[in-house]
Design an enzyme around this catalytic site. Structure first.
Site, PDB file in Angstrom:
ATOM      1  N   ASP A 108     -30.620  11.032 -22.538  1.00 28.78           N
ATOM      2  CA  ASP A 108     -29.547  10.856 -21.551  1.00 28.78           C
ATOM      3  C   ASP A 108     -29.658   9.475 -20.925  1.00 28.78           C
ATOM      4  OD1 ASP A 108     -27.688  11.114 -19.504  1.00 28.78           O
ATOM      5  OD2 ASP A 108     -28.885  12.529 -18.323  1.00 28.78           O
ATOM      6  N   HIS A 137     -28.548  12.984 -12.882  1.00 31.44           N
ATOM      7  CA  HIS A 137     -29.055  12.289 -14.071  1.00 31.44           C
ATOM      8  C   HIS A 137     -30.256  11.413 -13.733  1.00 31.44           C
ATOM      9  CE1 HIS A 137     -25.554  13.361 -16.610  1.00 31.44           C
ATOM     10  NE2 HIS A 137     -24.895  13.303 -15.467  1.00 31.44           N
TER      11      HIS A 137
END
Length: 557
Positions: free
Chosen positions: A194, A367
């Protein structure tokens, strides 16, 4: 001894943008998919609801497809599943909450048959064709978020899913560092990581920090508190509920997606609603202003959302007033900044105190920031590194982080949507590209939209449209009646009447010119008149409206 074949990694979406995440893994005659999400369009894509991945490659190879693996329940990972299942058939594997959210989508699309939903957890081990698949728990802004381990005869691939490292998560379930480390010690051929927050320095703040800020805002508010957040941000919703109960406020919900998510999350045990907290939105006027909180959709300025309607004073139940406190507890998706700023300005104009991420700390990301990405790489120690979930800026920054912690530059692959990444024990490279097109969801229909359609929509929005209806006697080569010219969405001008008069006179001349030059078909005559009328309007009013001429031929014989 049989020669081991290479593994193919094919990002169908999510490597040229934030959203529509979809990764294909293919080995021999077996294929699996990890995630299948949507992307929300910005102002450039007028009138579109979503953008989804191009399933063409998957459809062409549908006989190989063995499974669809979902890492978590956010729209950019599950939103396109119903559209995929209209094209191909495969069992879905996901955790309990994600399956519940997927089932809601399938019901909305009336997909009830031939769909196999399999519940997995972090201890599940699947053997599917050429793949052995395991899972590990990560932190994100929704419960039950997993990373995926895919073992093959040429090595192990790790897909991080969306993740951050939160040491004190709301549900007290931290990332499974020991399991990640164990896979790292066993050896990982490639890490797909990610990269959404690869530009952010340091560590992402913990979710509980938002709770502290919300508590401060609740204590300061002298009127209603209206909070907008993503409908799938379960941890944030839980904190808002707890805060409302703590400050003795009743909580009303405005927004269908929120109502659906809260219902399924509470039924499955992932959301704990304090007793007697929720009231119908129709009952908010039965309580003192200081005893009301409202949870709303609309963090991205969506035109049909509850917060948008409040900002326009078009909400059926809620009118913004002085002393209202509005909290937008989300960050803007790139491209939505202008729409959100417009809403904030309108809310302030109506008397509300508005707090948002950049000034008040009312949101933290789900995130990983730079130091967390480095930590993930160091735990895994992969041979090859492939940044995912981001555009070129995010991937380039993610690649730099990998180099900083010792991954050789030649072992880092920055790919694009449609790239076929072949990987074996001693190489990992892009071998070709499968052209991927954006597929647009427009109302109930979906498919590829020609660039001209989007261009026309922009012109309509900017300069309006002119309808020009002409009844022509074909034998006499003359108009039967005056041209019917209608302007719609064109900015009013002082000389508006004279412009219309000029247009009618010009159209009459254009028709005669057509006959003089033997332009006698309806379509050719329409094209000729449109082009000449467009040139006049550009010169006269400096606008370029869409011109729609319809020629109707009549033959008195």
């Amino acid at each position: 001894m049989a020669r081991k074949t290479s593994l193919k990694l094919i990002p169908i979406g999510g490597l040229n943008e934030i959203g529509k995440n979809m990764m294909v893994l293919e080995k021999d005659n077996d294929m699996i998919i990890i995630d299948c999400g949507v992307m929300f369009p910005d102002d450039e894509f007028l009138g579109l609801d979503y953008i989804i991945p191009d399933f063409s490659y998957v459809k062409r190879n549908s006989q190989k497809l063995k499974a669809i693996i979902i890492t978590h329940g956010h729209e950019d990972h599950i939103g396109a599943v119903p559209f995929l299942l209209k094209e191909v058939s495969a069992p879905i594997y996901a955790n309990k909450l994600t399956l519940g959210l997927v089932q809601l989508k399938l019901n909305d699309h009336q997909i009830f048959e031939n769909t196999i939903l399999n519940e997995i957890n972090e201890d599940t081990k699947l053997e599917i064709g050429s793949f052995i698949i395991e899972f590990f728990r990560v932190n994100h802004s929704i419960p039950e978020s997993f990373g995926v381990i895919v073992k093959t005869d040429i090595g192990t691939i790790m897909h991080s899913g969306d993740f951050k490292f939160d040491q004190s998560p709301i549900d007290n379930k931290t990332t499974d560092f020991s399991k990640i480390g164990m896979f790292g010690r066993e050896g990982v051929l490639a890490l797909l990581c990610d990269s959404t927050n690869a530009e952010e320095k340091g560590y992402t703040l913990p979710e509980r920090d938002v709770g502290k800020t919300l508590s401060e805002k609740f204590s300061q508010s002298e009127g209603r508190v209206i909070i907008a957040t993503f409908s799938s941000h379960i941890h944030r919703i839980q904190q808002i509920m707890d805060m409302s109960a703590s400050y003795k406020r009743k909580l009303a919900i405005s927004g269908r997606s929120l109502l659906k998510t809260i219902k399924i999350s509470s039924e499955l045990g992932f959301l704990k609603i304090p007793e007697d907290l929720i009231i119908p939105i129709s009952n908010i006027n039965d309580y003192p202003l200081k005893r009301v909180a409202i949870l709303s959709t609309g963090t991205q300025g969506e035109p049909l959302s509850a917060l948008y309607k409040m900002a326009l004073n078009e909400h059926k139940r809620i009118q913004i007033m002085n002393k209202d406190m509005v909290i937008i507890s989300a960050s803007p998706i790139p491209g939505n900044e202008k729409a959100i700023a417009n809403i904030i300005n309108m809310l302030i104009k109506h008397g509300a105190d508005v707090f948002y991420e950049s000034i008040a700390g009312v949101h933290v990301s789900g995130h990983a920031a730079q130091e967390e990405i480095k930590l993930m790489i160091n735990l895994i120690k992969p041979r090859y590194y492939i940044p995912i979930h981001g555009d070129n800026m995010h991937k380039a920054n993610s690649a730099k982080l990998a180099k900083d912690v010792g991954i050789p530059e030649k072992n880092i692959v920055i790919a694009q949507n449609g790239d076929v990444i072949k990987i074996n024990s001693n190489f990992c490279k892009v071998t070709k590209n499968i052209i991927m097109k954006n597929i647009y969801i427009d109302g109930v229909g979906y498919g590829e939209i020609d660039d001209m359609v989007l261009k026309d929509r922009k012109l309509l929005a900017r300069d309006g449209v002119i309808f020009n209806i002409l009844n022509i006697d074909l034998k006499k080569e003359a108009l039967i009646s005056e041209p019917e010219i209608m302007f719609r969405g064109v900015t009013y001008m002082e000389n508006f009447d004279s412009v219309i008069k000029d247009c009618k006179n010009l159209v009459k001349d254009f028709i005669q010119t057509c006959f003089n030059n033997n332009i006698r078909t309806e379509s050719n005559m329409e094209k000729y008149i449109n082009s000449r009328l467009e040139k006049y309007l550009i010169k006269k009013i400096r606008m370029k409206p869409v011109i729609m001429t319809k020629v109707l031929f009549f033959d008195n014989n």
